[in-house]
Design an enzyme around this catalytic site. Structure first.
Site, PDB file in Angstrom:
ATOM      1  N   GLY A   1       0.873  -1.175   0.000  1.00 11.31           N
ATOM      2  CA  GLY A   1       0.000   0.000   0.000  1.00 11.31           C
ATOM      3  C   GLY A   1       0.903   1.216   0.000  1.00 11.31           C
ATOM      4  O   GLY A   1       2.018   1.147   0.502  1.00 11.31           O
ATOM      5  N   HIS A   2       0.455   2.319  -0.582  1.00 11.51           N
ATOM      6  CA  HIS A   2       1.363   3.468  -0.649  1.00 11.51           C
ATOM      7  C   HIS A   2       1.511   4.102   0.730  1.00 11.51           C
ATOM      8  O   HIS A   2       0.806   3.728   1.675  1.00 11.51           O
ATOM      9  CB  HIS A   2       0.917   4.473  -1.719  1.00 11.51           C
ATOM     10  CG  HIS A   2      -0.489   4.933  -1.552  1.00 11.51           C
ATOM     11  ND1 HIS A   2      -0.844   5.889  -0.643  1.00 11.51           N
ATOM     12  CD2 HIS A   2      -1.633   4.546  -2.162  1.00 11.51           C
ATOM     13  CE1 HIS A   2      -2.139   6.083  -0.694  1.00 11.51           C
ATOM     14  NE2 HIS A   2      -2.659   5.275  -1.594  1.00 11.51           N
ATOM     15  N   THR A   3       2.425   5.054   0.851  1.00 11.05           N
ATOM     16  CA  THR A   3       2.722   5.695   2.132  1.00 11.05           C
ATOM     17  C   THR A   3       1.449   6.282   2.735  1.00 11.05           C
ATOM     18  O   THR A   3       0.677   6.923   2.035  1.00 11.05           O
ATOM     19  CB  THR A   3       3.765   6.817   1.909  1.00 11.05           C
ATOM     20  OG1 THR A   3       4.871   6.221   1.223  1.00 11.05           O
ATOM     21  CG2 THR A   3       4.266   7.387   3.226  1.00 11.05           C
ATOM     22  N   GLY A   4       1.252   6.019   4.017  1.00 10.11           N
ATOM     23  CA  GLY A   4       0.065   6.559   4.682  1.00 10.11           C
ATOM     24  C   GLY A   4      -1.180   5.692   4.523  1.00 10.11           C
ATOM     25  O   GLY A   4      -2.277   6.111   4.872  1.00 10.11           O
ATOM     26  N   SER A   5      -0.996   4.465   4.019  1.00  9.44           N
ATOM     27  CA  SER A   5      -2.158   3.597   3.765  1.00  9.44           C
ATOM     28  C   SER A   5      -2.600   2.816   5.006  1.00  9.44           C
ATOM     29  O   SER A   5      -3.642   2.173   5.009  1.00  9.44           O
ATOM     30  CB  SER A   5      -1.844   2.615   2.637  1.00  9.44           C
ATOM     31  OG  SER A   5      -0.753   1.786   3.003  1.00  9.44           O
ATOM     32  N   GLY A   6      -1.767   2.882   6.073  1.00  9.12           N
ATOM     33  CA  GLY A   6      -2.135   2.180   7.306  1.00  9.12           C
ATOM     34  C   GLY A   6      -1.289   0.950   7.595  1.00  9.12           C
ATOM     35  O   GLY A   6      -1.545   0.226   8.558  1.00  9.12           O
ATOM     36  N   LYS A   7      -0.257   0.718   6.782  1.00  6.51           N
ATOM     37  CA  LYS A   7       0.572  -0.490   6.955  1.00  6.51           C
ATOM     38  C   LYS A   7       1.251  -0.511   8.325  1.00  6.51           C
ATOM     39  O   LYS A   7       1.180  -1.504   9.041  1.00  6.51           O
ATOM     40  CB  LYS A   7       1.651  -0.581   5.855  1.00  6.51           C
ATOM     41  CG  LYS A   7       1.122  -0.581   4.439  1.00  6.51           C
ATOM     42  CD  LYS A   7       2.221  -0.820   3.415  1.00  6.51           C
ATOM     43  CE  LYS A   7       3.345   0.187   3.425  1.00  6.51           C
ATOM     44  NZ  LYS A   7       2.994   1.508   2.893  1.00  6.51           N
ATOM     45  N   SER A   8       1.892   0.610   8.682  1.00  6.94           N
ATOM     46  CA  SER A   8       2.637   0.643   9.955  1.00  6.94           C
ATOM     47  C   SER A   8       1.702   0.560  11.152  1.00  6.94           C
ATOM     48  O   SER A   8       2.025  -0.058  12.168  1.00  6.94           O
ATOM     49  CB  SER A   8       3.491   1.900  10.042  1.00  6.94           C
ATOM     50  OG  SER A   8       4.480   1.837   9.035  1.00  6.94           O
TER      51      SER A   8
ATOM     52  N   GLU B   1       9.905  -2.867   5.869  1.00  4.14           N
ATOM     53  CA  GLU B   1      10.882  -2.412   4.861  1.00  4.14           C
ATOM     54  C   GLU B   1      12.302  -2.849   5.242  1.00  4.14           C
ATOM     55  O   GLU B   1      13.199  -2.012   5.374  1.00  4.14           O
ATOM     56  CB  GLU B   1      10.851  -0.872   4.745  1.00  4.14           C
ATOM     57  CG  GLU B   1       9.523  -0.301   4.293  1.00  4.14           C
ATOM     58  CD  GLU B   1       9.299  -0.400   2.789  1.00  4.14           C
ATOM     59  OE1 GLU B   1      10.224  -0.821   2.075  1.00  4.14           O
ATOM     60  OE2 GLU B   1       8.197  -0.074   2.345  1.00  4.14           O
TER      61      GLU B   1
END
Length: 288
Positions: free
Chosen positions: A40-47, A171
């Protein structure tokens, strides 16, 4: 040990004017022994999702079941230590977390913190340094005298020394050269196979997803918008592009070749698959 999200929503700074949505109604299961990639792109909630895997964050609503522990908004922070041991986190640029004078001390720090004796912790350090592919003589060296790639391996050895059942990688190859990246990913694959570890990988490298993962979660604006095998996820290049996501190199190349009249079924995910489908078509071209 499965990890199950049941209608999990998470709000940062809930109840304040700065409240922001981190996760929206996420339901999924990360199965025991799976190799799950989260894209998912940056800010998509992955972290934000990652931090729920060992209760660093607790759901604002819904529940996360980690093995036999159910975590909700009401969960008391007191007895979460055993969970942190079962779910090992390797954050981006993990080498920044090194701080001891020697590699051995750094790797032994976690186990000692969890009650291992000096001897047990030293034995674990020795075992883990080998497991991450470093020579034993680095144990007596300062971690800061090592190369960046070696330092990252030491940090990973420190997480593995806790003997987790789940290894969460955010990452993990960021900033490494292509050879270093390949070595690192091969090491995780080996750990997955030989140690039976469940692996959860957050990555922007679609080739790594295609090469190693058996399950993929696609996040967008805090929501889980698609999940499935890499084959299912990469079968629709237009959908991926619409969500600002890339393709594995082999898939992208196959797409370009299709525009020139080549046929692929299914769309290849890896260079080996691309070669297997391409060779008969190139060979056939000579006989027309």
């Amino acid at each position: 040990m499965d990890i199950t999200f049941d209608h999990v929503s998470f709000t940062y700074q809930a109840g304040t004017p700065f409240a922001g949505e981190g996760l929206r109604d996420v339901s999924t299961t990360i199965s025991d022994h799976s190799y799950t990639a989260i894209i998912g792109h940056t800010g998509s909630g992955k972290s934000t999702l990652l931090q729920h895997l060992n209760a660093l964050l607790k759901p604002t609503s819904g529940s996360v079941t980690i093995g036999d522990r159910v975590i909700t908004a009401e969960t008391n922070n007191k007895n979460l230590k055993p969970l942190r041991q079962k779910v090992g986190m390797v954050f981006q640029f993990a080498e920044n977390q090194l701080f001891e004078q020697t590699v051995a001390k750094d790797i032994a720090f976690g186990p000692k913190n969890f009650g291992a004796s000096d001897d047990e912790a030293a034995a674990l350090a020795k075992q883990m340094v080998t497991l991450v592919g470093l020579p034993e003589e680095v144990l007596t060296q300062s971690p800061f005298d090592l190369s960046g790639g070696q330092m990252r391996r030491v940090a990973i050895a420190g997480v593995l020394a806790m003997q987790p059942q789940v290894l969460v990688l955010d990452e993990p190859t960021a900033g490494l050269d292509p050879a270093g990246r390949r070595d690192m990913m091969t090491m995780f694959e080996r750990l997955h196979e030989t140690q039976g570890l469940t692996i959860v990988l957050v990555t922007h490298q679609m080739d790594d997803v295609a090469d190693f993962a058996d399950h993929v979660l696609v996040m967008d604006q805090g929501a889980l918008i698609k999940e499935g095998s890499p084959r299912e996820i990469f079968a629709d290049p237009d959908w991926l592009r619409a969500h600002q996501l890339g393709l594995p190199k082999a898939t992208a190349m196959a797409e370009q070749l299709m525009a020139k009249g080549f046929r692929f079924d299914p769309l290849p995910l890896t260079s080996d698959e691309l070669a297997d489908q391409l060779l008969p078509q190139i060979g056939g071209a000579h006989h027309e």
